[in-house]
Write an enzyme that holds these catalytic residues in place. Sequence first.
Site, PDB file in Angstrom:
ATOM      1  N   LYS A 195      49.130  72.076  16.783  1.00 57.66           N
ATOM      2  CA  LYS A 195      50.217  73.201  16.347  1.00 57.66           C
ATOM      3  C   LYS A 195      51.143  73.878  17.396  1.00 57.66           C
ATOM      4  O   LYS A 195      52.227  74.286  17.418  1.00 57.66           O
ATOM      5  CB  LYS A 195      49.286  74.263  15.373  1.00 57.66           C
ATOM      6  CG  LYS A 195      48.641  73.512  14.363  1.00 57.66           C
ATOM      7  CD  LYS A 195      48.331  74.503  13.511  1.00 57.66           C
ATOM      8  CE  LYS A 195      47.072  75.376  13.556  1.00 57.66           C
ATOM      9  NZ  LYS A 195      45.960  74.367  14.435  1.00 57.66           N
TER      10      LYS A 195
ATOM     11  N   ARG B 278      45.075  79.989   5.646  1.00 55.92           N
ATOM     12  CA  ARG B 278      44.723  78.728   6.762  1.00 55.92           C
ATOM     13  C   ARG B 278      43.522  79.141   5.050  1.00 55.92           C
ATOM     14  O   ARG B 278      42.160  78.481   5.471  1.00 55.92           O
ATOM     15  CB  ARG B 278      44.031  80.210   7.918  1.00 55.92           C
ATOM     16  CG  ARG B 278      43.664  79.201   8.663  1.00 55.92           C
ATOM     17  CD  ARG B 278      42.903  80.059  10.145  1.00 55.92           C
ATOM     18  NE  ARG B 278      42.483  79.515  10.961  1.00 55.92           N
ATOM     19  CZ  ARG B 278      43.251  79.327  11.784  1.00 55.92           C
ATOM     20  NH1 ARG B 278      44.779  79.756  11.949  1.00 55.92           N
ATOM     21  NH2 ARG B 278      42.643  79.004  12.952  1.00 55.92           N
TER      22      ARG B 278
ATOM     23  N   ARG C 267      41.680  71.479  27.485  1.00 55.55           N
ATOM     24  CA  ARG C 267      42.572  72.680  26.921  1.00 55.55           C
ATOM     25  C   ARG C 267      42.270  73.727  28.210  1.00 55.55           C
ATOM     26  O   ARG C 267      41.178  73.937  28.402  1.00 55.55           O
ATOM     27  CB  ARG C 267      42.628  72.888  25.236  1.00 55.55           C
ATOM     28  CG  ARG C 267      43.117  74.668  25.266  1.00 55.55           C
ATOM     29  CD  ARG C 267      44.212  74.382  23.926  1.00 55.55           C
ATOM     30  NE  ARG C 267      42.409  74.969  23.144  1.00 55.55           N
ATOM     31  CZ  ARG C 267      42.578  74.911  21.753  1.00 55.55           C
ATOM     32  NH1 ARG C 267      44.314  74.657  21.391  1.00 55.55           N
ATOM     33  NH2 ARG C 267      41.186  75.700  21.305  1.00 55.55           N
TER      34      ARG C 267
ATOM     35  N   ARG D 288      39.535  78.795  26.648  1.00 60.37           N
ATOM     36  CA  ARG D 288      39.367  80.107  25.123  1.00 60.37           C
ATOM     37  C   ARG D 288      37.609  80.079  24.791  1.00 60.37           C
ATOM     38  O   ARG D 288      36.906  78.862  24.986  1.00 60.37           O
ATOM     39  CB  ARG D 288      40.310  80.065  24.544  1.00 60.37           C
ATOM     40  CG  ARG D 288      41.157  80.185  23.910  1.00 60.37           C
ATOM     41  CD  ARG D 288      41.938  79.754  23.210  1.00 60.37           C
ATOM     42  NE  ARG D 288      41.777  79.388  21.997  1.00 60.37           N
ATOM     43  CZ  ARG D 288      42.562  78.513  21.073  1.00 60.37           C
ATOM     44  NH1 ARG D 288      44.110  78.639  20.903  1.00 60.37           N
ATOM     45  NH2 ARG D 288      42.000  78.772  19.697  1.00 60.37           N
TER      46      ARG D 288
ATOM     47  N   ARG E 136      34.402  75.731  13.659  1.00 59.44           N
ATOM     48  CA  ARG E 136      36.354  76.418  12.902  1.00 59.44           C
ATOM     49  C   ARG E 136      36.588  74.654  12.273  1.00 59.44           C
ATOM     50  O   ARG E 136      37.277  74.920  11.649  1.00 59.44           O
ATOM     51  CB  ARG E 136      36.911  76.076  14.100  1.00 59.44           C
ATOM     52  CG  ARG E 136      36.442  77.610  14.887  1.00 59.44           C
ATOM     53  CD  ARG E 136      37.161  77.248  16.401  1.00 59.44           C
ATOM     54  NE  ARG E 136      38.563  77.452  16.482  1.00 59.44           N
ATOM     55  CZ  ARG E 136      39.464  76.730  17.498  1.00 59.44           C
ATOM     56  NH1 ARG E 136      38.190  76.798  19.205  1.00 59.44           N
ATOM     57  NH2 ARG E 136      40.943  76.484  17.816  1.00 59.44           N
TER      58      ARG E 136
HETATM   59  P1  AP5 Z   1      47.051  72.872  20.629  1.00 59.22           P
HETATM   60  O1  AP5 Z   1      48.629  72.956  20.847  1.00 59.22           O
HETATM   61  O2  AP5 Z   1      46.402  74.286  21.561  1.00 59.22           O
HETATM   62  O3  AP5 Z   1      45.665  73.132  19.516  1.00 59.22           O
HETATM   63  P2  AP5 Z   1      46.335  74.077  17.924  1.00 59.22           P
HETATM   64  O4  AP5 Z   1      46.166  73.173  16.561  1.00 59.22           O
HETATM   65  O5  AP5 Z   1      46.824  75.201  18.327  1.00 59.22           O
HETATM   66  O6  AP5 Z   1      44.750  74.751  17.868  1.00 59.22           O
HETATM   67  P3  AP5 Z   1      44.427  75.772  18.033  1.00 59.22           P
HETATM   68  O7  AP5 Z   1      42.995  75.802  18.591  1.00 59.22           O
HETATM   69  O8  AP5 Z   1      44.698  76.994  19.082  1.00 59.22           O
HETATM   70  O9  AP5 Z   1      43.928  76.268  16.426  1.00 59.22           O
HETATM   71  P4  AP5 Z   1      43.440  77.064  16.098  1.00 59.22           P
HETATM   72  O10 AP5 Z   1      44.254  76.903  14.445  1.00 59.22           O
HETATM   73  O11 AP5 Z   1      42.204  76.827  15.474  1.00 59.22           O
HETATM   74  O12 AP5 Z   1      42.968  78.423  16.650  1.00 59.22           O
HETATM   75  P5  AP5 Z   1      44.806  79.651  16.586  1.00 59.22           P
HETATM   76  O13 AP5 Z   1      44.275  80.573  17.811  1.00 59.22           O
HETATM   77  O14 AP5 Z   1      45.332  79.546  15.666  1.00 59.22           O
HETATM   78  O15 AP5 Z   1      46.200  71.505  21.414  1.00 59.22           O
HETATM   79  C1  AP5 Z   1      44.955  71.563  21.304  1.00 59.22           C
HETATM   80  C2  AP5 Z   1      44.784  70.543  22.795  1.00 59.22           C
HETATM   81  O16 AP5 Z   1      45.411  69.643  22.634  1.00 59.22           O
HETATM   82  C3  AP5 Z   1      45.449  71.317  24.022  1.00 59.22           C
HETATM   83  O17 AP5 Z   1      44.607  70.840  25.372  1.00 59.22           O
HETATM   84  C4  AP5 Z   1      46.356  70.265  23.789  1.00 59.22           C
HETATM   85  O18 AP5 Z   1      48.028  70.288  24.948  1.00 59.22           O
HETATM   86  C5  AP5 Z   1      46.397  68.992  23.640  1.00 59.22           C
HETATM   87  N1  AP5 Z   1      47.356  68.220  22.420  1.00 59.22           N
HETATM   88  C6  AP5 Z   1      48.594  69.383  22.189  1.00 59.22           C
HETATM   89  N2  AP5 Z   1      49.167  67.268  21.596  1.00 59.22           N
HETATM   90  C7  AP5 Z   1      48.481  66.418  22.479  1.00 59.22           C
HETATM   91  C8  AP5 Z   1      48.576  65.112  21.828  1.00 59.22           C
HETATM   92  N3  AP5 Z   1      50.038  64.740  21.354  1.00 59.22           N
HETATM   93  N4  AP5 Z   1      47.611  64.305  22.180  1.00 59.22           N
HETATM   94  C9  AP5 Z   1      46.708  64.855  23.292  1.00 59.22           C
HETATM   95  N5  AP5 Z   1      46.942  65.936  23.588  1.00 59.22           N
HETATM   96  C10 AP5 Z   1      47.134  67.076  22.514  1.00 59.22           C
HETATM   97  O19 AP5 Z   1      43.287  80.821  14.990  1.00 59.22           O
HETATM   98  C11 AP5 Z   1      41.823  81.463  17.058  1.00 59.22           C
HETATM   99  C12 AP5 Z   1      40.661  81.913  15.553  1.00 59.22           C
HETATM  100  O20 AP5 Z   1      41.946  83.263  15.760  1.00 59.22           O
HETATM  101  C13 AP5 Z   1      40.428  81.490  14.636  1.00 59.22           C
HETATM  102  O21 AP5 Z   1      39.222  81.002  14.118  1.00 59.22           O
HETATM  103  C14 AP5 Z   1      39.850  82.828  13.593  1.00 59.22           C
HETATM  104  O22 AP5 Z   1      38.862  83.623  14.043  1.00 59.22           O
HETATM  105  C15 AP5 Z   1      41.070  83.701  13.729  1.00 59.22           C
HETATM  106  N6  AP5 Z   1      42.246  83.558  13.436  1.00 59.22           N
HETATM  107  C16 AP5 Z   1      43.739  82.721  13.447  1.00 59.22           C
HETATM  108  N7  AP5 Z   1      44.457  83.097  12.378  1.00 59.22           N
HETATM  109  C17 AP5 Z   1      44.116  83.403  11.380  1.00 59.22           C
HETATM  110  C18 AP5 Z   1      44.122  83.284   9.831  1.00 59.22           C
HETATM  111  N8  AP5 Z   1      45.034  83.324   9.297  1.00 59.22           N
HETATM  112  N9  AP5 Z   1      43.116  83.488   9.092  1.00 59.22           N
HETATM  113  C19 AP5 Z   1      41.996  83.963   9.617  1.00 59.22           C
HETATM  114  N10 AP5 Z   1      41.816  83.420  11.472  1.00 59.22           N
HETATM  115  C20 AP5 Z   1      42.581  83.140  11.842  1.00 59.22           C
END
Ligand code: AP5
Length: 212
Positions: free
Chosen positions: A13, A88, A123, A156, A167
């Site tokens: 994402k 979410r 990552r 991270r 997660r």
């Molecule tokens: P990346 O693009 O970083 O993936 P992502 O989907 O953004 O993953 P996140 O881990 O950031 O998502 P998340 O939703 O768990 O975390 P968030 O920060 O929102 O890609 C991942 C890896 O793959 C990278 O190394 C990239 O280079 C690689 N990659 C990408 N595309 C690729 C491809 N095509 N081929 C190969 N490799 C590829 O949330 C973190 C925490 O915050 C949550 O756990 C929660 O505690 C809290 N939080 C955030 N939002 C909320 C909410 N709305 N409600 C409650 N808690 C929340």
Amino acid sequence: MRIILLGAPGSGKGTQSQFINKLLNIPQISTGDILRQEIKNNTKLGMKAKDVISQGLLVSDDIIIDIIKQRLQQPDCANGFLLDGFPRNLAQAKSLQNHNITIDHVIEIAVSDDFIIDRISGRLFHPASGRTYHIAANPPKVPFQDDITNEPLITREDDKKETVIRRLELYHQQTKPLIQFYNQPEQSCKYSKISGIGTITEVAERIAAVIN
Ligand code: AP5
């Protein structure tokens, strides 16, 4: 355009948000990035969120909904926005409706769990900007350095294997029901499911195709 990007942790994402941001010139709003910034700045909110995030749990809905409500009132959201990591769960999705915030397009990036661990374990992350790299699939120009600032890249804290598994469980329990929610006939948004498997460029092209 108002877009929601839906997908498991590590589905890409954040990576794809950067392309959509350039394509449509709309701000990327990542609740994860906002929370990490609060933690970095040692704010009251950051202190509340720190342990929850490192355990792989979800921050409470009232905190998150408040963050989004305030962020969407900023002038740069007037012509649209891209939500990355919100909503979410059903309560968060319904909060958008309750505030009369309509969504034009929900894009699901589908990646099976088997790929997720590999992606997240490779990552590398630039905390100041939220830019993301992958050690093999998207390496920085200089190892372990951000391409733009040359600052060091980190891993991270919530990317440890056991935390990622938690997660993912939460994604299946709480976030996946949103697929059905946004596919209901009474929802006016367009829903697109694209495969997140393939190169980053291939996935970006699939997203560009459904947006156009
Ligand atoms: P990346 O693009 O970083 O993936 P992502 O989907 O953004 O993953 P996140 O881990 O950031 O998502 P998340 O939703 O768990 O975390 P968030 O920060 O929102 O890609 C991942 C890896 O793959 C990278 O190394 C990239 O280079 C690689 N990659 C990408 N595309 C690729 C491809 N095509 N081929 C190969 N490799 C590829 O949330 C973190 C925490 O915050 C949550 O756990 C929660 O505690 C809290 N939080 C955030 N939002 C909320 C909410 N709305 N409600 C409650 N808690 C929340």
